[in-house]
Design a protein around this motif. Structure first.
Motif, PDB file in Angstrom:
ATOM      1  N   GLU A 129       0.827  -1.210   0.000  1.00 19.88           N
ATOM      2  CA  GLU A 129       0.000   0.000   0.000  1.00 19.88           C
ATOM      3  C   GLU A 129       0.857   1.254   0.000  1.00 19.88           C
ATOM      4  N   SER A 130       1.950   1.224   0.771  1.00 21.73           N
ATOM      5  CA  SER A 130       2.854   2.370   0.814  1.00 21.73           C
ATOM      6  C   SER A 130       3.500   2.615  -0.543  1.00 21.73           C
ATOM      7  N   LEU A 131       3.925   1.541  -1.218  1.00 21.33           N
ATOM      8  CA  LEU A 131       4.525   1.687  -2.544  1.00 21.33           C
ATOM      9  C   LEU A 131       3.509   2.173  -3.568  1.00 21.33           C
ATOM     10  N   ASN A 132       2.292   1.678  -3.498  1.00 16.68           N
ATOM     11  CA  ASN A 132       1.255   2.069  -4.448  1.00 16.68           C
ATOM     12  C   ASN A 132       0.983   3.569  -4.380  1.00 16.68           C
ATOM     13  N   LEU A 133       0.820   4.086  -3.169  1.00 11.94           N
ATOM     14  CA  LEU A 133       0.553   5.519  -3.002  1.00 11.94           C
ATOM     15  C   LEU A 133       1.786   6.352  -3.316  1.00 11.94           C
ATOM     16  N   GLY A 134       2.950   5.887  -2.869  1.00  9.07           N
ATOM     17  CA  GLY A 134       4.175   6.652  -3.083  1.00  9.07           C
ATOM     18  C   GLY A 134       4.570   6.750  -4.544  1.00  9.07           C
ATOM     19  N   LEU A 135       4.475   5.643  -5.269  1.00  8.46           N
ATOM     20  CA  LEU A 135       4.821   5.667  -6.694  1.00  8.46           C
ATOM     21  C   LEU A 135       3.842   6.515  -7.500  1.00  8.46           C
ATOM     22  N   ALA A 136       2.570   6.474  -7.124  1.00 11.33           N
ATOM     23  CA  ALA A 136       1.580   7.303  -7.818  1.00 11.33           C
ATOM     24  C   ALA A 136       1.910   8.786  -7.660  1.00 11.33           C
ATOM     25  N   GLU A 137       2.329   9.179  -6.450  1.00  8.81           N
ATOM     26  CA  GLU A 137       2.720  10.573  -6.221  1.00  8.81           C
ATOM     27  C   GLU A 137       3.997  10.910  -6.983  1.00  8.81           C
ATOM     28  N   ALA A 138       4.974  10.005  -6.987  1.00 11.18           N
ATOM     29  CA  ALA A 138       6.244  10.272  -7.665  1.00 11.18           C
ATOM     30  C   ALA A 138       6.036  10.467  -9.161  1.00 11.18           C
ATOM     31  N   ILE A 139       5.185   9.645  -9.774  1.00  8.85           N
ATOM     32  CA  ILE A 139       4.910   9.781 -11.204  1.00  8.85           C
ATOM     33  C   ILE A 139       4.177  11.091 -11.492  1.00  8.85           C
ATOM     34  N   ARG A 140       3.287  11.472 -10.599  1.00 12.50           N
ATOM     35  CA  ARG A 140       2.516  12.700 -10.808  1.00 12.50           C
ATOM     36  C   ARG A 140       3.406  13.938 -10.773  1.00 12.50           C
ATOM     37  N   PHE A 141       4.458  13.902  -9.955  1.00  8.76           N
ATOM     38  CA  PHE A 141       5.361  15.053  -9.832  1.00  8.76           C
ATOM     39  C   PHE A 141       6.649  14.855 -10.624  1.00  8.76           C
ATOM     40  N   TYR A 142       6.651  13.932 -11.556  1.00  5.11           N
ATOM     41  CA  TYR A 142       7.838  13.612 -12.340  1.00  5.11           C
ATOM     42  C   TYR A 142       8.351  14.831 -13.099  1.00  5.11           C
ATOM     43  N   LYS A 143       7.433  15.676 -13.589  1.00  2.00           N
ATOM     44  CA  LYS A 143       7.810  16.805 -14.442  1.00  2.00           C
ATOM     45  C   LYS A 143       8.286  18.019 -13.658  1.00  2.00           C
ATOM     46  N   ASP A 144       8.074  18.039 -12.330  1.00  2.69           N
ATOM     47  CA  ASP A 144       8.345  19.241 -11.531  1.00  2.69           C
ATOM     48  C   ASP A 144       9.813  19.313 -11.134  1.00  2.69           C
ATOM     49  N   THR A 145      10.688  19.422 -12.144  1.00  2.00           N
ATOM     50  CA  THR A 145      12.127  19.467 -11.856  1.00  2.00           C
ATOM     51  C   THR A 145      12.580  20.822 -11.336  1.00  2.00           C
ATOM     52  N   ASP A 146      11.720  21.834 -11.438  1.00  2.00           N
ATOM     53  CA  ASP A 146      12.080  23.168 -10.940  1.00  2.00           C
ATOM     54  C   ASP A 146      11.464  23.465  -9.575  1.00  2.00           C
ATOM     55  N   THR A 147      10.687  22.538  -9.049  1.00  2.00           N
ATOM     56  CA  THR A 147      10.017  22.747  -7.770  1.00  2.00           C
ATOM     57  C   THR A 147      10.913  22.280  -6.633  1.00  2.00           C
ATOM     58  N   PRO A 148      11.150  23.124  -5.619  1.00  2.00           N
ATOM     59  CA  PRO A 148      11.979  22.700  -4.474  1.00  2.00           C
ATOM     60  C   PRO A 148      11.385  21.471  -3.787  1.00  2.00           C
ATOM     61  N   GLY A 149      12.232  20.526  -3.479  1.00  2.00           N
ATOM     62  CA  GLY A 149      11.794  19.288  -2.856  1.00  2.00           C
ATOM     63  C   GLY A 149      11.485  18.187  -3.847  1.00  2.00           C
ATOM     64  N   ARG A 150      11.333  18.541  -5.130  1.00  2.00           N
ATOM     65  CA  ARG A 150      11.032  17.543  -6.154  1.00  2.00           C
ATOM     66  C   ARG A 150      12.038  17.575  -7.303  1.00  2.00           C
ATOM     67  N   CYS A 151      13.139  18.289  -7.090  1.00  2.00           N
ATOM     68  CA  CYS A 151      14.104  18.501  -8.168  1.00  2.00           C
ATOM     69  C   CYS A 151      14.694  17.189  -8.664  1.00  2.00           C
ATOM     70  N   PHE A 152      14.940  16.257  -7.756  1.00  2.00           N
ATOM     71  CA  PHE A 152      15.616  15.014  -8.127  1.00  2.00           C
ATOM     72  C   PHE A 152      14.642  13.846  -8.260  1.00  2.00           C
ATOM     73  N   LEU A 153      13.348  14.125  -8.234  1.00  2.00           N
ATOM     74  CA  LEU A 153      12.374  13.050  -8.309  1.00  2.00           C
ATOM     75  C   LEU A 153      12.380  12.393  -9.693  1.00  2.00           C
ATOM     76  N   LYS A 154      12.576  13.190 -10.741  1.00  2.33           N
ATOM     77  CA  LYS A 154      12.654  12.631 -12.104  1.00  2.33           C
ATOM     78  C   LYS A 154      13.822  11.653 -12.207  1.00  2.33           C
ATOM     79  N   ARG A 155      14.968  12.055 -11.690  1.00  4.29           N
ATOM     80  CA  ARG A 155      16.132  11.169 -11.741  1.00  4.29           C
ATOM     81  C   ARG A 155      15.875   9.890 -10.937  1.00  4.29           C
ATOM     82  N   THR A 156      15.222  10.018  -9.782  1.00  8.27           N
ATOM     83  CA  THR A 156      14.934   8.852  -8.948  1.00  8.27           C
ATOM     84  C   THR A 156      14.045   7.859  -9.688  1.00  8.27           C
TER      85      THR A 156
END
Length: 367
Positions: A129-156
């Motif tokens: 359940e934790s992975l399901n919710l977490g991955l859904a959020e990570a994919i949703r913010f994949y494009k936000d490379t200029d947003t503080p706190g999400r800069c490296f999410l695309k690379r992750t």
């Protein structure tokens, strides 16, 4: 007296038992270090991909293993010292009052080890359940490379795709339902881009494409990551049969399999540790009861009996239940007396009435 699993020990057998238990307790110290290391390893593995997990309490398993490992080192170190001294029966006297509380505490500790092993196998549902919710959020913010706190999410996310050979949360089609390209990289002057933005209710740029990291390196043809469902856009292409083009497995399933394998391996190790600790505890109990019986006999070189329980299981349970009930009744009486300040408990001591145990005469009130 119907003792449970009664055994007969000579002095030589008692000394050998103490020596063997001394060695086993030191081995148990090493197993405690192993438990601590496994808990630390699991904690690091979870924190390593913490960005891809929802903020749920899944740290209790590694924390439990770390705590159990540290307690195991302390308990077995003390047990090794006790067993070493018990080789000399006369030195047993200094540990006689401590051994029974030590055995009781060790029994509850071994129970905690068993709980830790079971927790390793029961963690899968919460982790999924934790992975399901977490991955859904990570994919949703994949494009936000200029947003503080999400800069490296695309690379992750890209590194996750490459390392685990997966794509999306449940599969590559998850990318069709979100805008994963930032508006910063869209040419708004193009009619195709403007029409696609207007066609969506939420004004998102949705398309049947996936990031490059979803490409299967084993594909015999160059990776097709745009217009995946459009067969006419590519030569000799059928998207329903081109399974080698992209990673088919979702990252939730890939990560779940990875962590499940780790948890099962750790759970098996903890279970073996529990059986080992239980055998050591059994030996210490035999050593304690056999040495106490020797002291009762007065001859330190004589044979003695050792057992796990002095009485049968039912009788022991009945005795302990009666003790608990008597403690409960005494607490109720004390509570009743403390609650009524007018209750006076009569005293029958001579000091209450005087040296001759004669009550003093009442002094008449002055009229």
């Amino acid at each position: 007296m119907m003792a449970v699993l009664r055994l007969r020990f000579t002095k030589t057998k008692r000394d050998k038992l103490a020596q063997v238990l001394w060695i086993l307790n030191w081995i148990s110290v090493v197993t405690g270090v192993i438990l601590f290391s496994l808990g630390l390893f699991l904690k690091v593995e979870i924190n390593k991909r913490g960005e891809l997990m929802a903020e749920r309490d899944i740290q209790y398993v590694p924390n439990m293993l770390i705590a159990v490992g540290l307690i195991a080192c302390a308990i077995n170190f003390l047990g090794g010292k006790i067993c070493y001294d018990c080789v000399d029966t006369t030195k047993f006297l200094r540990w006689k009052l401590i051994m029974l509380p030590y055995i009781i505490c060790t029994f509850f500790f071994t129970f905690c080890v068993l709980v830790g092993a079971l927790m390793c196998y029961s963690m899968r549902g919460e982790l999924e359940e934790s992975l399901n919710l977490g991955l859904a959020e990570a994919i949703r913010f994949y494009k936000d490379t200029d947003t503080p706190g999400r800069c490296f999410l695309k690379r992750t996310v890209d590194m996750l795709h490459i390392e685990f050979q997966c794509c999306g949360n449940n599969g590559y089609k998850d990318w069709f339902q979100i805008q994963w390209i930032s508006n910063r990289y869209l040419d708004m002057s193009k009619k195709e881009v403007a029409d696609r933005l207007r066609s969506n209710v939420e004004g998102k740029y949705l398309m049947d494409g996936v990031p490059f990291s979803c490409c299967n390196i084993n594909s015999p043809r160059p990776c097709i990551q745009q217009q995946i469902t459009n067969n006419s856009a590519h030569f000799n292409y059928e998207h329903q049969t081109e399974e080698l083009n992209l990673w088919m497995k979702g990252c939730r399933q890939a990560l779940l399999e990875y962590y499940t394998h780790i948890m099962q391996s750790i759970g098996l190790t903890v279970l073996i540790t529990w059986l080992f600790e239980l055998s050591v505890l059994t030996g210490v109990r035999y050593l304690q009861t056999s040495l106490e019986n020797v002291l009762r006999q007065g001859n330190l070189d004589s044979e003695s009996d050792g057992w796990l329980l002095e009485n049968s299981f039912m009788e022991t349970a009945r005795t302990n239940l009666n003790i608990i009930k008597s403690l409960g009744k005494s607490n109720q009486i004390d509570t009743a007396n403390n609650g009524d300040p007018n209750i006076n408990v009569p005293s029958t001591s001579k000091a209450h009435y005087g040296p001759d145990n004669v009550p003093p005469k009442e002094i008449p009130e002055a009229s």
